[in-house]
Every structure is written in structure tokens, then in C-alpha cells.
Design an enzyme around this catalytic site. Structure first.
Site, PDB file in Angstrom:
ATOM      1  N   TYR A   1      15.323 -55.285   5.043  1.00 57.75           N
ATOM      2  CA  TYR A   1      16.232 -56.490   4.754  1.00 57.75           C
ATOM      3  C   TYR A   1      15.616 -57.569   5.043  1.00 57.75           C
ATOM      4  CZ  TYR A   1      20.105 -59.327   4.795  1.00 57.75           C
ATOM      5  OH  TYR A   1      21.388 -60.294   4.611  1.00 57.75           O
TER       6      TYR A   1
ATOM      7  N   SER B   1      23.444 -68.977  11.541  1.00 58.52           N
ATOM      8  CA  SER B   1      24.194 -68.840  10.413  1.00 58.52           C
ATOM      9  C   SER B   1      25.468 -68.356  10.549  1.00 58.52           C
ATOM     10  CB  SER B   1      23.391 -67.569  10.028  1.00 58.52           C
ATOM     11  OG  SER B   1      23.975 -66.809   8.710  1.00 58.52           O
TER      12      SER B   1
ATOM     13  N   GLN C   1      24.896 -73.427  10.089  1.00 55.54           N
ATOM     14  CA  GLN C   1      24.695 -73.284   8.888  1.00 55.54           C
ATOM     15  C   GLN C   1      26.005 -72.865   8.152  1.00 55.54           C
ATOM     16  OE1 GLN C   1      24.223 -69.801   7.352  1.00 55.54           O
ATOM     17  NE2 GLN C   1      24.462 -70.712   5.331  1.00 55.54           N
TER      18      GLN C   1
ATOM     19  N   TYR D   1      28.088 -71.189   4.766  1.00 56.01           N
ATOM     20  CA  TYR D   1      28.048 -71.049   3.519  1.00 56.01           C
ATOM     21  C   TYR D   1      29.333 -71.213   2.697  1.00 56.01           C
ATOM     22  CZ  TYR D   1      23.917 -67.780   3.397  1.00 56.01           C
ATOM     23  OH  TYR D   1      22.555 -67.204   3.090  1.00 56.01           O
TER      24      TYR D   1
ATOM     25  N   ARG E   1      18.550 -57.992  -4.588  1.00 57.41           N
ATOM     26  CA  ARG E   1      17.564 -57.377  -3.461  1.00 57.41           C
ATOM     27  C   ARG E   1      17.642 -55.795  -3.578  1.00 57.41           C
ATOM     28  NH1 ARG E   1      19.746 -61.169   0.510  1.00 57.41           N
ATOM     29  NH2 ARG E   1      19.786 -63.027  -0.478  1.00 57.41           N
TER      30      ARG E   1
ATOM     31  N   LYS F   1      20.651 -77.433   2.137  1.00 56.89           N
ATOM     32  CA  LYS F   1      19.722 -76.207   2.083  1.00 56.89           C
ATOM     33  C   LYS F   1      19.502 -75.333   0.982  1.00 56.89           C
ATOM     34  CE  LYS F   1      17.740 -72.362   4.512  1.00 56.89           C
ATOM     35  NZ  LYS F   1      18.279 -71.145   3.997  1.00 56.89           N
TER      36      LYS F   1
ATOM     37  N   HIS G   1      15.197 -69.985  -0.161  1.00 63.13           N
ATOM     38  CA  HIS G   1      15.675 -68.782   0.569  1.00 63.13           C
ATOM     39  C   HIS G   1      14.728 -67.777   0.823  1.00 63.13           C
ATOM     40  CE1 HIS G   1      19.951 -67.884   1.595  1.00 63.13           C
ATOM     41  NE2 HIS G   1      19.470 -67.013   2.115  1.00 63.13           N
TER      42      HIS G   1
ATOM     43  N   ARG H   1      14.403 -64.696  -1.697  1.00 63.10           N
ATOM     44  CA  ARG H   1      15.367 -63.708  -1.736  1.00 63.10           C
ATOM     45  C   ARG H   1      16.719 -64.079  -2.719  1.00 63.10           C
ATOM     46  NH1 ARG H   1      15.191 -61.043   3.106  1.00 63.10           N
ATOM     47  NH2 ARG H   1      17.734 -61.049   3.697  1.00 63.10           N
TER      48      ARG H   1
HETATM   49  C1  FNR Z   1      17.715 -65.553   5.550  1.00 64.97           C
HETATM   50  N1  FNR Z   1      17.880 -66.851   5.012  1.00 64.97           N
HETATM   51  C2  FNR Z   1      19.535 -67.482   5.500  1.00 64.97           C
HETATM   52  N2  FNR Z   1      19.729 -68.782   4.818  1.00 64.97           N
HETATM   53  C3  FNR Z   1      20.947 -69.338   5.102  1.00 64.97           C
HETATM   54  O1  FNR Z   1      21.049 -70.261   5.036  1.00 64.97           O
HETATM   55  N3  FNR Z   1      21.937 -68.346   5.713  1.00 64.97           N
HETATM   56  C4  FNR Z   1      21.581 -67.124   6.246  1.00 64.97           C
HETATM   57  O2  FNR Z   1      22.384 -66.708   6.774  1.00 64.97           O
HETATM   58  C5  FNR Z   1      20.437 -66.710   5.797  1.00 64.97           C
HETATM   59  N4  FNR Z   1      20.195 -65.139   6.213  1.00 64.97           N
HETATM   60  C6  FNR Z   1      18.807 -64.803   6.052  1.00 64.97           C
HETATM   61  C7  FNR Z   1      18.339 -63.336   6.402  1.00 64.97           C
HETATM   62  C8  FNR Z   1      17.098 -63.013   6.391  1.00 64.97           C
HETATM   63  C9  FNR Z   1      17.034 -61.819   6.968  1.00 64.97           C
HETATM   64  C10 FNR Z   1      16.123 -63.851   6.008  1.00 64.97           C
HETATM   65  C11 FNR Z   1      14.804 -63.515   5.878  1.00 64.97           C
HETATM   66  C12 FNR Z   1      16.518 -65.142   5.564  1.00 64.97           C
HETATM   67  C13 FNR Z   1      17.102 -67.862   4.617  1.00 64.97           C
HETATM   68  C14 FNR Z   1      16.281 -68.388   5.817  1.00 64.97           C
HETATM   69  O3  FNR Z   1      17.260 -69.329   6.617  1.00 64.97           O
HETATM   70  C15 FNR Z   1      15.087 -69.365   5.222  1.00 64.97           C
HETATM   71  O4  FNR Z   1      15.199 -70.094   4.318  1.00 64.97           O
HETATM   72  C16 FNR Z   1      14.002 -68.358   4.780  1.00 64.97           C
HETATM   73  O5  FNR Z   1      13.846 -67.216   5.814  1.00 64.97           O
HETATM   74  C17 FNR Z   1      12.686 -69.175   5.014  1.00 64.97           C
HETATM   75  O6  FNR Z   1      11.717 -68.266   4.186  1.00 64.97           O
HETATM   76  P1  FNR Z   1      10.536 -67.457   5.297  1.00 64.97           P
HETATM   77  O7  FNR Z   1      10.109 -68.274   6.343  1.00 64.97           O
HETATM   78  O8  FNR Z   1      11.461 -66.345   5.882  1.00 64.97           O
HETATM   79  O9  FNR Z   1       9.432 -66.976   4.259  1.00 64.97           O
END
Ligand code: FNR
Length: 379
Positions: free
Chosen positions: A25, A107, A128, A130, A165, A252, A276, A279
Site C-alpha cells: 500500500y 492526515s 490535512q 480531504y 491502485r 496540496k 501524491h 498514487r
Molecule cells: C499518502 N499521501 C497522502 N496525502 C494526503 O494529502 N493525505 C493522505 O492521507 C495521504 N495518505 C498517503 C498514504 C500513503 C501510504 C502514501 C505513500 C502517501 C501522499 C503524501 O502526502 C505525499 O504527497 C507523497 O507521499 C509524496 O510522495 P513520496 O515522497 O512518498 O514519493
């Protein structure tokens, strides 16, 4: 035992400690994962100029992030269900961030609630949000964030719908017999099962308990995201958030100069240039590619943060040189907390800080303010 000498070592340590559904995940992205890979690869290809004889005896890593002087131009990114990766991981990571003097972003879908994180640390906390359908509940969350002394609201706009995903169905995160498959994986990872499965309860989404009740556990997670995210969100909706939240507002998930201008017009104090972590939209630009044009469009008029693909202190310097004022660490801290809890995140921040110092010394810059495109090979 995995030797930890660079931030990437935490990923290896986390992989051996975590059940597959959690590692995948975190480690996975959307679609073919092309954008996720491009984030890392494009950043690694950003060449830097080696400069010599610059007197780099004194290097200052402190930086102004939205009007606040911080020891480092770094914050920890919001990560949903981090508390499944280590016992009460949001609190542990927030403590490590506090010790380093950098903000931790909680989050909406963390395991620990705002109240629990605040009880665990008095350090700088960002929250943060949503875009969920129940606007009344969003207002309640904003009020709680104020009560708990959150310094900034990070409003994530790149998930009107969750990305595709595919790894999750294969790993047991979702799909047929998911609870059974997760339980079987837990048996194979007794360290995790004891720390998180037994001692890390409750496995509820702490901030959402008021709407989801006691049942807000892992089984609901993906379903809740899909059912409650509001795809009708548009720029006009920032109005009521801006009215409800007077503090710094960070938008963001910006990847396009037009959207950066729209965020500025909507009253944002900062944006996070982000896809993100690859993702959401597979095929979207890496942040390293998108950042310079966004910096040209809005730089100096709001703060620019960047994330996605940052795996080292050198990557932090690269993002700053491409136009960011600061960065968020995403998977990097999640792997560190999974591997080593609070001490793991503290070690990660220390490693990143040391690498930043070395990279600055070897590119001939002494302060964060001096970092610009002139240190880029193709600048
Ligand atoms: C996230 N990200 C994310 N962003 C956000 O705004 N709220 C969230 O709840 C989450 N949850 C989340 C879970 C997981 C498992 C991952 C890997 C990422 C995105 C996160 O804040 C961020 O933008 C990315 O992880 C940045 O990329 P890198 O550094 O992980 O490559």
C-alpha cells in the site's frame, strides 16, 4: 539486521517488518506506476554543479516556511493510516518532528486523532483536510484543528476520486477475502503483529470516529474513501474553507501553473507541488519536471512546497534549486517509522540533514536562500 546508512535503507527494513498488504500500500502507485517511478528518476537526473574553494565551513540549513523560521526547510507529509505501520505511528513521528523543530502533518485519515497527536507532542502541527461530502463534518474538523493548535491547514485537492491502485487487490489491502489474507500475513510478521496488531489498538481512523463510529477500522478504509470523497469539488469551494480557517492555508496537489495561479487567487498561502507520490494520475508529470514552470508562474507570491520522489538530502536541495521554498517527506518518513518508530524518524531527519549539508558544501552554497537554479547543471 538492515544497516541504516542512507534514507533508502529504511525502505528495506520496513519491507521485512511489515505484512505485504501494508508494504505494498505504501510502496505502490497508480496504474502502471510510471509517474511514481518518474518522480524518483527525474529527480535523480537533476544534475548539480560541483563548485570548489567557496569557504563552506559554516552552513546554515534554517529557512523561512510561510513566515516561520525553521531549522530545516522540511515538513512531514500527511500519510493516511500511518498508525498501522507502527504502534501509534502518528504520535511517534510527530515527536521526532518536534525534536527536529519541523512540522508534522496529520492526515484526515490517520489512525491517531488530532487530540491524541496533540497530547503526545507540543510541537508544530499541521492538519490535512480531504474534500469529503459531509461539509458539516469538515467544519467540525477545522474547529478541532483550531482547538488543538494546528498551525496550518493542508487542503488536499488531487483526490476527487481515489487513483487506480492495482497492487491493493493483489496484496489483500482490498479485494476478495481481504481480512483473512491480512490475518495470514500478520502471522508471518510477529514483530508487527505484537507491536501494531495487539498493542497498537484501536485501529480506528481517529479523526473520523465521530462519523464512522467504533467501526471505523481498516475494513472500512478503502470503502470509506471511495464513498465519501467529494468529486464535485471546485475552486469556488475554497471560499468557505478560507472563511472558516484564518491561519495559513496550504493547497496540496498542484501540478500545473494555471492551477497554481488559481490557488493564489483563491487565497492560498502556499501550495504543495505534488502528484501524491504517483498514487493518483498515472501519466502525470513528475514533480521535478513540473516545478520550474510553477515557480516561474507564482514564485514569490506564495510559498511553494514540493513532494513526491524525495529520497535523500540531495533530493531536498534539488527541489529547492528547481524552485521550492520547502519540501514534504512522504514515504521516506513512513518507512522510517515502520522500521524504527520515533527513533527511526529522528535518524531519518538526521541523515537527510547531513546529506543536505554535504550537498550544499559541494555545490558551494552556505545558506538555503542561496540555493537557486544557478546550482543546476542545466540551470
Ligand atoms: C499518502 N499521501 C497522502 N496525502 C494526503 O494529502 N493525505 C493522505 O492521507 C495521504 N495518505 C498517503 C498514504 C500513503 C501510504 C502514501 C505513500 C502517501 C501522499 C503524501 O502526502 C505525499 O504527497 C507523497 O507521499 C509524496 O510522495 P513520496 O515522497 O512518498 O514519493
Amino acid at each position: 539486521m538492515t544497516v541504516i546508512s542512507s534514507p533508502g535503507d529504511f525502505r528495506i527494513a520496513a519491507q521485512s517488518r511489515l505484512p505485504r498488504f501494508l508494504f505494498d500500500y505504501a510502496d505502490g502507485g497508480a496504474g502502471s506506476e510510471a509517474t511514481m517511478r518518474a518522480n524518483v528518476e527525474d529527480l535523480a537526473r537533476v544534475g548539480l554543479c560541483q563548485r570548489v574553494m567557496c569557504d563552506v565551513a559554516d552552513i546554515d540549513l534554517s529557512a523561512d516556511l510561510m513566515g516561520v523560521q525553521r531549522p530545516l526547510p522540511i515538513a512531514l507529509a500527511p500519510i493516511g493510516i500511518a498508525g498501522m505501520y507502527r504502534r501509534r505511528a502518528e504520535v511517534q513521528a510527530a515527536r521526532a518532528a518536534t525534536s527536529a523543530g519541523i512540522p508534522f502533518t496529520l492526515s484526515t485519515v490517520g489512525l491517531c486523532s488530532l487530540t491524541e497527536v496533540r497530547a503526545g507532542t507540543a510541537g508544530p502541527l499541521w492538519f490535512q483536510l480531504y474534500v469529503i461530502r459531509d461539509r458539516g463534518f469538515m467544519s467540525d474538523l477545522i474547529e478541532t484543528a483550531k482547538e488543538q493548535g494546528a498551525e496550518a491547514l493542508v487542503f488536499t485537492v488531487d483526490m476527487p476520486v481515489p487513483g487506480s491502485r492495482h497492487r491493493d487487490a493483489h496484496s489483500g489491502m482490498s479485494g476478495p477475502y481481504a481480512p483473512l489474507r491480512r490475518a495470514m500475513q500478520a502471522v508471518g510478521h510477529p514483530g508487527w503483529a505484537w507491536d501494531v496488531g495487539v498493542r497498537g489498538r484501536p485501529h480506528r481512523l481517529g479523526n473520523l470516529t465521530p462519523v464512522l463510529g467504533e467501526a471505523s477500522g481498516m475494513d472500512d478504509y478503502i470503502g470509506w474513501l471511495a464513498a465519501n470523497f467529494d468529486p464535485s469539488i471546485a475552486w469556488k469551494d475554497i471560499g468557505w474553507i478560507r472563511a472558516a480557517w484564518k491561519g495559513p492555508l496550504i493547497i496540496k496537489g498542484i501540478l500545473d501553473p494555471e492551477d497554481a495561479r488559481a490557488a493564489l487567487d483563491a487565497g492560498a498561502d502556499a501550495i504543495v507541488v505534488s502528484n501524491h507520490g504517483g498514487r493518483q494520475l498515472d501519466g502525470a508529470s513528475s514533480t521535478a519536471r513540473a516545478l520550474p514552470a510553477i515557480s516561474d508562474a507564482v514564485g514569490g507570491r506564495l510559498s511553494i512546497l514540493a513532494d513526491s520522489g524525495i529520497r535523500s538530502g540531495t533530493d531536498v536541495i534539488r527541489m529547492l534549486a528547481l524552485g521550492a521554498d520547502g519540501v514534504l517527506l512522504g514515504r521516506a518518513w513512513l518507512y522510517a517509522v515502520a522500521a524504527g518508530g520515533e527513533a527511526g524518524v529522528a535518524a531519518l531527519i538526521g541523515l537527510i540533514e547531513r546529506e543536505m549539508r554535504v550537498t550544499m558544501a559541494l555545490t558551494g552554497v552556505r545558506s538555503i536562500g542561496e540555493i537557486d537554479r544557478s546550482i543546476l547543471l542545466d540551470g
